[in-house]
Motif scaffolding. Structure first.
Motif, mmCIF file in Angstrom:
data_model
loop_
_atom_site.group_PDB
_atom_site.id
_atom_site.type_symbol
_atom_site.label_atom_id
_atom_site.label_comp_id
_atom_site.label_asym_id
_atom_site.label_seq_id
_atom_site.Cartn_x
_atom_site.Cartn_y
_atom_site.Cartn_z
ATOM 1 N N UNK A 145 0.829 -1.203 0.000
ATOM 2 C CA UNK A 145 0.000 0.000 0.000
ATOM 3 C C UNK A 145 0.871 1.264 0.000
ATOM 4 N N UNK A 146 2.151 1.088 -0.274
ATOM 5 C CA UNK A 146 3.087 2.220 -0.309
ATOM 6 C C UNK A 146 3.028 3.047 0.958
ATOM 7 N N UNK A 147 2.776 2.386 2.081
ATOM 8 C CA UNK A 147 2.697 3.121 3.337
ATOM 9 C C UNK A 147 4.088 3.403 3.881
ATOM 10 N N UNK A 148 5.016 2.560 3.511
ATOM 11 C CA UNK A 148 6.347 2.782 4.033
ATOM 12 C C UNK A 148 7.371 2.362 2.999
ATOM 13 N N UNK A 149 8.421 3.142 2.927
ATOM 14 C CA UNK A 149 9.496 2.782 2.010
ATOM 15 C C UNK A 149 10.664 2.224 2.817
ATOM 16 N N UNK A 150 10.410 1.911 4.085
ATOM 17 C CA UNK A 150 11.483 1.387 4.934
ATOM 18 C C UNK A 150 12.054 0.126 4.295
ATOM 19 N N UNK A 151 13.377 0.054 4.186
ATOM 20 C CA UNK A 151 13.977 -1.108 3.538
ATOM 21 C C UNK A 151 13.760 -2.390 4.336
ATOM 22 N N UNK A 175 4.228 10.249 18.412
ATOM 23 C CA UNK A 175 4.321 8.810 18.244
ATOM 24 C C UNK A 175 5.489 8.527 17.316
ATOM 25 N N UNK A 176 6.536 7.969 17.876
ATOM 26 C CA UNK A 176 7.765 7.828 17.112
ATOM 27 C C UNK A 176 7.896 6.429 16.545
ATOM 28 N N UNK A 177 8.065 6.370 15.234
ATOM 29 C CA UNK A 177 8.387 5.108 14.610
ATOM 30 C C UNK A 177 9.609 5.427 13.765
ATOM 31 N N UNK A 178 10.769 5.328 14.412
ATOM 32 C CA UNK A 178 11.998 5.875 13.826
ATOM 33 C C UNK A 178 12.315 5.315 12.443
ATOM 34 N N UNK A 179 12.111 3.986 12.292
ATOM 35 C CA UNK A 179 12.431 3.375 10.991
ATOM 36 C C UNK A 179 11.687 4.060 9.875
ATOM 37 N N UNK A 180 10.368 4.245 10.098
ATOM 38 C CA UNK A 180 9.528 4.875 9.081
ATOM 39 C C UNK A 180 9.922 6.327 8.871
ATOM 40 N N UNK A 181 10.217 7.019 9.973
ATOM 41 C CA UNK A 181 10.517 8.446 9.874
ATOM 42 C C UNK A 181 11.805 8.683 9.078
ATOM 43 N N UNK A 182 12.800 7.864 9.337
ATOM 44 C CA UNK A 182 14.079 8.054 8.648
ATOM 45 C C UNK A 182 13.946 7.750 7.159
ATOM 46 N N UNK A 183 13.181 6.700 6.827
ATOM 47 C CA UNK A 183 13.052 6.420 5.398
ATOM 48 C C UNK A 183 12.155 7.463 4.740
ATOM 49 N N UNK A 184 11.213 8.014 5.494
ATOM 50 C CA UNK A 184 10.355 9.086 4.966
ATOM 51 C C UNK A 184 11.188 10.319 4.615
ATOM 52 N N UNK A 185 12.200 10.605 5.415
ATOM 53 C CA UNK A 185 13.045 11.777 5.173
ATOM 54 C C UNK A 185 13.774 11.665 3.832
ATOM 55 N N UNK A 186 14.062 10.422 3.446
ATOM 56 C CA UNK A 186 14.520 10.183 2.076
ATOM 57 C C UNK A 186 15.945 10.581 1.746
ATOM 58 N N UNK A 187 16.852 10.558 2.674
ATOM 59 C CA UNK A 187 18.246 10.851 2.345
ATOM 60 C C UNK A 187 18.879 9.664 1.627
ATOM 61 N N UNK A 188 20.068 9.884 1.079
ATOM 62 C CA UNK A 188 20.794 8.824 0.365
ATOM 63 C C UNK A 188 21.227 7.727 1.319
ATOM 64 N N UNK A 189 20.808 6.502 1.037
ATOM 65 C CA UNK A 189 21.077 5.422 1.993
ATOM 66 C C UNK A 189 21.988 4.344 1.424
ATOM 67 N N UNK A 190 22.776 3.751 2.292
ATOM 68 C CA UNK A 190 23.610 2.610 1.911
ATOM 69 C C UNK A 190 23.382 1.495 2.924
ATOM 70 N N UNK A 191 23.824 0.293 2.578
ATOM 71 C CA UNK A 191 23.607 -0.863 3.449
ATOM 72 C C UNK A 191 24.917 -1.568 3.760
ATOM 73 N N UNK A 192 24.996 -2.081 4.961
ATOM 74 C CA UNK A 192 26.111 -2.947 5.325
ATOM 75 C C UNK A 192 25.480 -4.250 5.800
ATOM 76 N N UNK A 193 25.780 -5.351 5.112
ATOM 77 C CA UNK A 193 25.144 -6.616 5.465
ATOM 78 C C UNK A 193 25.856 -7.293 6.623
#
Ligand code: UDP
Ligand code: MG
Length: 330
Positions: A145-151, A175-193
């Protein structure tokens, strides 16, 4: 201001603190940045606070914020983030499920220019099957439903740039849902597995009901779509109702018969009564959230600070008055 601040919320982690501090210190020895650690004691009832204070007495780079009671993981994280002033901030759990050895890699990606660096788990969760299925279903709904773009497969082990931190502090919702908030902000993201290990010791502080609450925060705080379900169900129920009406009238006029179609109709009405209740519940969710935001309560109450100066709150209050902000936190 330091280069790097590490925020670690802790709730009854006395058995993990010795190895946490040992491993963390070992890693930080090789980090060339100026760093500090903010431990947030989230109302632990064991020796957690005492152990943290002992560590902080010996090392001024270790700071402690102790909350008056258990406010929950997200609030504890926010308490730490509010006090963090650095070019980059890393948040991680204190139960060693987020291995400190990954920190140099997170820093490396940040130095390449990424503003958010997520640690991403590559192994399967060993949680209860039910919890795993529920979580898979939950994220499927959020995404479809495109509610969250959290990876996928990321938790709260991540590095954020100072810019992301200040944007985060500016988000005024309670009401803090940090994961959602950070991905909502939309900065350039990278991953470390990484392979996420099991909790080293102690037990998971999240109860099932806390998890459900966190999941609901993620669902309702980022979309008004659930409100629109009312329109969809309403249109369907009207169409079905009209269909029945036309059918009955036609049957009576053309065939001149009378039969007990009302039985079916009663059944259908019952089904829609169910939908109505769901809608009322959804409205309740939003009204509850409005109530929560309007109250403007502090997210957490600090009982004690070690190695952190008191001026932070005072500054906040001064800007607060200047901006006539209704929100004492920001
Ligand atoms: N935690 C906290 N407050 C709580 C529950 C947990 O500060 O009310 C801390 C906990 O000490 C740990 C981190 O948050 O450092 C993650 O908690 P937990 O391991 O229970 O979560 P899980 O790994 O099961 O998601
Ligand atoms: Mg854990």
């Amino acid at each position: 201001m330091t280069d790097l601040c590490i925020v670690i919320p802790l709730y009854n982690e006395e058995s993990n603190i010795p190895s946490l501090s040992r491993r963390l210190m070992k890693v930080m020895e090789d980090v060339s940045l100026r760093w500090e650690v903010i431990f947030v004691n989230d109302g632990s009832s064991d020796q957690t606070l005492k152990m943290l204070e002992d560590m902080a007495c010996r090392n001024p780079s270790l700071k402690v914020i102790s909350l008056t009671r258990n406010f929950g993981h997200q609030a504890a994280l926010m308490a730490g983030l509010d006090h963090a002033e650095a070019d980059a901030v890393i948040t991680m759990d204190g139960d060693l499920q987020d291995p400190p050895e990954l920190i140099p890699e997170l820093i490396g990606r940040w130095q390449e220019g990424f503003q958010v660096v997520y640690a991403r788990r590559t192994n399967f969760r060993k949680d209860h099957v039910l919890k795993r299925w529920l979580s898979m279903f939950y994220y499927y709904i959020l995404r479809s439903f495109h509610m969250s773009t959290a990876p996928r497969n990321v938790g709260d082990f991540r590095l954020i740039d100072g810019k992301v931190l200040s944007e985060l502090k500016n988000m005024r919702e309670r009401t803090r849902y940090l994961r959602g908030m950070i991905s909502w902000l939309g900065f350039q993201a990278a991953f470390v597995d990484y392979k996420r290990p099991d909790r080293k010791d102690g037990r998971a502080g999240y109860s099932f009901s806390q998890l459900v609450r966190l999941a609901m925060d993620g669902f309702f705080n980022f979309s008004r779509l659930p409100l629109r379900i009312g329109l969809f169900l309403g249109v369907i129920s009207i169409l079905i109702g009209l269909g029945f009406l036309v059918y009955m009238v036609a049957d009576i006029l053309v065939n001149d018969v009378y039969y007990h179609l009302y039985k079916l109709l009663v059944d259908v009405i019952f089904i829609f009564m169910g939908f109505l209740f769901i809608l009322i519940w959804i409205l309740g969710e939003y009204i509850g959230r409005i109530y929560h935001e309007v109250k403007g309560r502090d997210l957490y109450i600090i009982h004690k600070k070690v190695n952190l100066d008191e001026s932070i709150r005072a500054d906040i209050q001064i800007t607060d008055v200047l901006n006539e902000s209704p929100d004492p936190q920001l």
